[in-house]
Design an enzyme around this catalytic site. Structure first.
Site, short mmCIF file in Angstrom:
data_model
loop_
_atom_site.label_atom_id
_atom_site.label_comp_id
_atom_site.label_asym_id
_atom_site.label_seq_id
_atom_site.Cartn_x
_atom_site.Cartn_y
_atom_site.Cartn_z
N CYS A 100 56.34 -80.27 -16.10
CA CYS A 100 55.65 -80.32 -15.33
C CYS A 100 56.60 -81.16 -14.17
O CYS A 100 57.95 -81.52 -14.23
CB CYS A 100 53.92 -80.52 -15.15
SG CYS A 100 53.89 -79.46 -13.60
N HIS B 212 52.53 -76.69 -18.26
CA HIS B 212 51.69 -77.70 -19.43
C HIS B 212 50.87 -77.54 -20.49
O HIS B 212 50.19 -77.19 -21.09
CB HIS B 212 50.16 -78.51 -18.57
CG HIS B 212 49.92 -79.04 -17.72
ND1 HIS B 212 50.54 -80.77 -17.79
CD2 HIS B 212 50.35 -79.02 -16.73
CE1 HIS B 212 51.13 -81.47 -16.96
NE2 HIS B 212 50.86 -79.80 -15.59
N GLU C 1 50.88 -78.68 -23.67
CA GLU C 1 49.85 -79.40 -24.50
C GLU C 1 48.19 -79.49 -23.33
O GLU C 1 47.24 -80.08 -24.64
CB GLU C 1 50.38 -81.20 -24.33
CG GLU C 1 49.86 -82.18 -22.96
CD GLU C 1 50.61 -80.93 -21.61
OE1 GLU C 1 51.56 -80.22 -21.41
OE2 GLU C 1 49.94 -82.07 -20.50
N1 GLN Z 1 53.11 -82.31 -8.09
C1 GLN Z 1 53.22 -83.09 -9.34
C2 GLN Z 1 54.73 -83.80 -8.82
O1 GLN Z 1 55.35 -83.12 -7.25
C3 GLN Z 1 53.39 -82.00 -10.40
C4 GLN Z 1 52.32 -81.48 -11.25
C5 GLN Z 1 51.91 -81.77 -13.10
O2 GLN Z 1 52.88 -82.34 -13.20
N2 GLN Z 1 51.12 -80.98 -12.92
O3 GLN Z 1 55.37 -84.29 -9.34
#
Ligand code: GLN
Length: 190
Positions: free
Chosen positions: A78, A170, A172
């Site tokens: 992410c 995610h 994890e």
């Molecule tokens: N929206 C976050 C970003 O742009 C990422 C979100 C997340 O890691 N769950 O960095």
């Protein structure tokens, strides 16, 4: 085997728990010298702008780049994926080594977060329950980037380039350790 999880902010504790459940030594990384004896590194989800700000403040950006260039496996989940990407569509401090173009917050706001059963052929036939939280997507990949998973509409959500791996979601936060296992096996092989 010792794997570090970048612990500036975000969901690092959950990665450490999953790694430990697989019998791997896992440590929280906040300082450049902690990278020295690691066999691999995970960059968790969180907020990529905050990672950039803190990593710059702690003089971590260059050491993280060197670590990625050393050939040791690095996995961004992410916000971690954004932090690894070469093109994030705007100016913000990133490691910037994986040849992908990402779009931040691509699926909308917090309320547009979602979960799906995602086919990831590299893991076998059983789909992976993937949790997307204000997730980025991969708009395009460069030569040498292998796509690991796509949504039904073709949106790329997981990819790998040599020692670098990135997932929009995610892993994890679910009890399925297969992606961590996949990462560790690659670490083991180097
Ligand atoms: N929206 C976050 C970003 O742009 C990422 C979100 C997340 O890691 N769950 O960095």
């Amino acid at each position: 085997m010792k794997i570090g999880v970048l612990a500036l902010q975000g969901a690092f504790i959950e990665h450490i728990k999953t790694l430990k459940s697989l019998g791997v030594e896992a440590i929280e990384v906040r300082k450049p010298e902690q990278l020295r004896d690691l066999d691999g590194l995970i960059i968790p989800g969180g907020e990529s702008t905050t990672f950039g700000k803190l990593a710059s403040e702690f003089d971590l950006i260059e050491p993280l780049r060197s670590f990625c260039n050393s050939g040791k496996p690095v996995w961004g989940t992410c916000a971690g994926m954004i932090f690894l990407a070469k093109d994030v569509g705007r100016k913000q401090p990133v490691i910037g080594l994986m040849d992908v173009k990402v779009k931040r917050n691509a699926f909308g706001r917090q309320v547009d977060s979602f979960e799906i059963d995602l086919p990831i052929p590299a893991l076998g036939t059983e789909p992976f329950h993937a949790i997307f939280i204000r997730a980025p997507l991969i708009e395009s990949v460069g030569n040498g980037v292998e796509i690991l998973a796509k949504l039904d509409d073709g949106t790329i959500v997981a990819a790998r380039q040599g020692n670098l791996m990135a997932t929009s979601f995610h892993p994890e936060l679910t009890s399925d350790p297969r992606l961590h296992q996949f990462f560790i096996e690659r670490v083991g092989k180097k």
